[in-house]
Design a protein around this motif. Structure first.
Motif, mmCIF file in Angstrom:
data_model
loop_
_atom_site.group_PDB
_atom_site.id
_atom_site.type_symbol
_atom_site.label_atom_id
_atom_site.label_comp_id
_atom_site.label_asym_id
_atom_site.label_seq_id
_atom_site.Cartn_x
_atom_site.Cartn_y
_atom_site.Cartn_z
ATOM 1 N N MET A 1 0.839 -1.180 0.000
ATOM 2 C CA MET A 1 0.000 0.000 0.000
ATOM 3 C C MET A 1 0.878 1.235 0.000
ATOM 4 S SD MET A 1 -1.970 2.619 2.010
ATOM 5 C CE MET A 1 -0.497 2.934 2.787
ATOM 6 N N LYS A 2 0.473 2.225 -0.773
ATOM 7 C CA LYS A 2 1.173 3.501 -0.784
ATOM 8 C C LYS A 2 0.156 4.616 -1.028
ATOM 9 C CE LYS A 2 2.331 3.976 -5.663
ATOM 10 N NZ LYS A 2 3.333 4.382 -6.620
ATOM 11 N N ILE A 3 0.589 5.837 -0.720
ATOM 12 C CA ILE A 3 -0.212 6.993 -1.103
ATOM 13 C C ILE A 3 0.587 7.780 -2.135
ATOM 14 C CG2 ILE A 3 -1.474 7.107 1.084
ATOM 15 C CD1 ILE A 3 0.265 9.521 1.862
ATOM 16 N N ARG A 4 -0.130 8.397 -3.040
ATOM 17 C CA ARG A 4 0.478 9.242 -4.062
ATOM 18 C C ARG A 4 -0.458 10.410 -4.318
ATOM 19 N NH1 ARG A 4 -2.606 8.857 -8.375
ATOM 20 N NH2 ARG A 4 -3.615 6.893 -8.909
ATOM 21 N N PRO A 5 0.046 11.509 -4.877
ATOM 22 C CA PRO A 5 -0.827 12.662 -5.120
ATOM 23 C C PRO A 5 -2.011 12.311 -6.027
ATOM 24 C CG PRO A 5 1.473 13.276 -5.378
ATOM 25 C CD PRO A 5 1.434 11.776 -5.243
ATOM 26 N N ARG A 53 -4.187 16.204 -1.364
ATOM 27 C CA ARG A 53 -5.039 15.037 -1.563
ATOM 28 C C ARG A 53 -4.199 13.902 -2.135
ATOM 29 N NH1 ARG A 53 -8.589 19.298 -2.265
ATOM 30 N NH2 ARG A 53 -10.593 18.979 -1.229
ATOM 31 N N PHE A 54 -4.373 12.724 -1.541
ATOM 32 C CA PHE A 54 -3.605 11.553 -1.957
ATOM 33 C C PHE A 54 -4.551 10.401 -2.278
ATOM 34 C CE2 PHE A 54 -1.013 13.904 1.081
ATOM 35 C CZ PHE A 54 0.161 14.082 0.367
ATOM 36 N N VAL A 55 -4.150 9.613 -3.253
ATOM 37 C CA VAL A 55 -4.835 8.371 -3.571
ATOM 38 C C VAL A 55 -4.157 7.270 -2.775
ATOM 39 C CG1 VAL A 55 -5.181 6.642 -5.385
ATOM 40 C CG2 VAL A 55 -5.614 9.062 -5.849
ATOM 41 N N VAL A 56 -4.960 6.418 -2.181
ATOM 42 C CA VAL A 56 -4.467 5.224 -1.505
ATOM 43 C C VAL A 56 -4.575 4.102 -2.533
ATOM 44 C CG1 VAL A 56 -4.804 3.636 0.432
ATOM 45 C CG2 VAL A 56 -5.377 6.081 0.695
ATOM 46 N N ASP A 59 -0.875 -2.110 -5.326
ATOM 47 C CA ASP A 59 -0.599 -2.753 -6.606
ATOM 48 C C ASP A 59 -1.321 -2.044 -7.744
ATOM 49 O OD1 ASP A 59 0.752 -4.625 -8.154
ATOM 50 O OD2 ASP A 59 -0.923 -6.061 -8.044
ATOM 51 N N LYS A 60 -1.266 -0.701 -7.710
ATOM 52 C CA LYS A 60 -1.871 0.200 -8.703
ATOM 53 C C LYS A 60 -3.398 0.143 -8.728
ATOM 54 C CE LYS A 60 2.213 0.531 -11.432
ATOM 55 N NZ LYS A 60 2.746 1.494 -12.305
ATOM 56 N N GLN A 61 -4.000 -0.455 -7.726
ATOM 57 C CA GLN A 61 -5.463 -0.499 -7.630
ATOM 58 C C GLN A 61 -5.931 0.601 -6.680
ATOM 59 O OE1 GLN A 61 -7.148 -4.130 -6.087
ATOM 60 N NE2 GLN A 61 -9.192 -3.595 -6.787
ATOM 61 N N PHE A 62 -6.935 1.368 -7.104
ATOM 62 C CA PHE A 62 -7.491 2.443 -6.288
ATOM 63 C C PHE A 62 -8.183 1.847 -5.056
ATOM 64 C CE2 PHE A 62 -10.882 5.227 -4.934
ATOM 65 C CZ PHE A 62 -10.313 6.483 -4.984
ATOM 66 N N ILE A 63 -7.759 2.302 -3.871
ATOM 67 C CA ILE A 63 -8.305 1.820 -2.612
ATOM 68 C C ILE A 63 -9.138 2.903 -1.923
ATOM 69 C CG2 ILE A 63 -7.729 0.929 -0.307
ATOM 70 C CD1 ILE A 63 -7.029 -1.003 -2.607
ATOM 71 N N GLY A 64 -8.689 4.142 -2.045
ATOM 72 C CA GLY A 64 -9.392 5.239 -1.384
ATOM 73 C C GLY A 64 -8.613 6.533 -1.476
ATOM 74 N N VAL A 65 -8.945 7.451 -0.562
ATOM 75 C CA VAL A 65 -8.360 8.783 -0.562
ATOM 76 C C VAL A 65 -8.027 9.175 0.867
ATOM 77 C CG1 VAL A 65 -8.785 11.217 -1.106
ATOM 78 C CG2 VAL A 65 -9.741 9.454 -2.568
ATOM 79 N N VAL A 66 -6.889 9.824 1.043
ATOM 80 C CA VAL A 66 -6.550 10.453 2.312
ATOM 81 C C VAL A 66 -6.207 11.909 1.985
ATOM 82 C CG1 VAL A 66 -4.123 9.743 2.306
ATOM 83 C CG2 VAL A 66 -5.227 10.283 4.454
ATOM 84 N N GLN A 95 -5.840 2.181 8.428
ATOM 85 C CA GLN A 95 -4.768 2.406 9.392
ATOM 86 C C GLN A 95 -3.465 2.794 8.687
ATOM 87 O OE1 GLN A 95 -4.398 -0.600 12.416
ATOM 88 N NE2 GLN A 95 -2.337 0.021 12.938
ATOM 89 N N MET A 96 -3.111 2.068 7.636
ATOM 90 C CA MET A 96 -1.879 2.364 6.906
ATOM 91 C C MET A 96 -1.943 3.741 6.244
ATOM 92 S SD MET A 96 -0.747 -1.310 5.233
ATOM 93 C CE MET A 96 -2.357 -1.770 4.577
ATOM 94 N N ALA A 97 -3.101 4.081 5.674
ATOM 95 C CA ALA A 97 -3.238 5.358 4.977
ATOM 96 C C ALA A 97 -3.215 6.539 5.946
ATOM 97 C CB ALA A 97 -4.533 5.370 4.165
#
Length: 165
Positions: A1-5, A53-56, A59-66, A95-97
């Motif tokens: 899992m990662k966050i990106r803009p 604003r970040f996308v969670v 594996d390049k799959q959209f999970i959510g937003v933080v 939790q991770m996001a």
């Protein structure tokens, strides 16, 4: 899992989430009604230095937003918000996001405090926030209106000195 803009290409996923009354009620907001409005909001806020604003994704799959909102450079605090798509809830992504967003606020933006609001009846979210290290600061009675009624909201916060990376 990662966050990106958040990028413009992510707007269809955001549109899907923000048209869910159930999802947006957790943020005490109305669902959007048009994709055009969402695009205009994106264009208006993409360069706004008072929010990030970040996308969670996993594996390049959209999970959510933080999101980090109301970034205050003088007082060095910001509000954090999160939405995890219902298909991905219960897998530890929230939790991770939240940890990743909080770390960004403290280590990149040099914030002193990160705070959030949560419905007092949202036990699952409160549990996650406490587990990460957020502390209850108070209850705001009848503070938000969603789903046809007023909701009490808990304000929770974390100081940089309390953050454990």
């Amino acid at each position: 899992m990662k966050i990106r803009p958040l990028e413009k290409k992510d707007l269809p996923y955001i549109y899907q989430q923000e048209n869910s009354r159930k999802v947006m009620a957790l943020w005490f907001q109305e669902a959007y009604t048009s994709f055009d409005e969402l695009e205009l909001l994106y264009e208006r806020h993409v360069l706004d230095q008072t929010e990030r604003r970040f996308v969670v994704e996993d594996d390049k799959q959209f999970i959510g937003v933080v999101e980090l909102m109301y970034i205050d450079g003088l007082h060095r605090h910001t509000e954090i918000q999160i939405i995890i798509h219902p298909d991905h809830q219960g897998n530890g992504y929230a939790q991770m996001a939240i940890k990743a967003g909080t770390e960004y606020a403290f280590k990149v933006l040099n914030m002193h405090k990160v705070y959030l609001y949560v419905d007092v009846d949202n036990d699952a979210a409160i549990h996650i926030y406490k587990k990460i290290g957020f502390i209850e600061e108070g209850i705001l009675r009848g503070h938000f209106f969603a789903e046809g009624k007023y909701h009490d909201s808990m304000m929770m916060g974390m100081l940089v000195t309390e953050f454990i990376s």
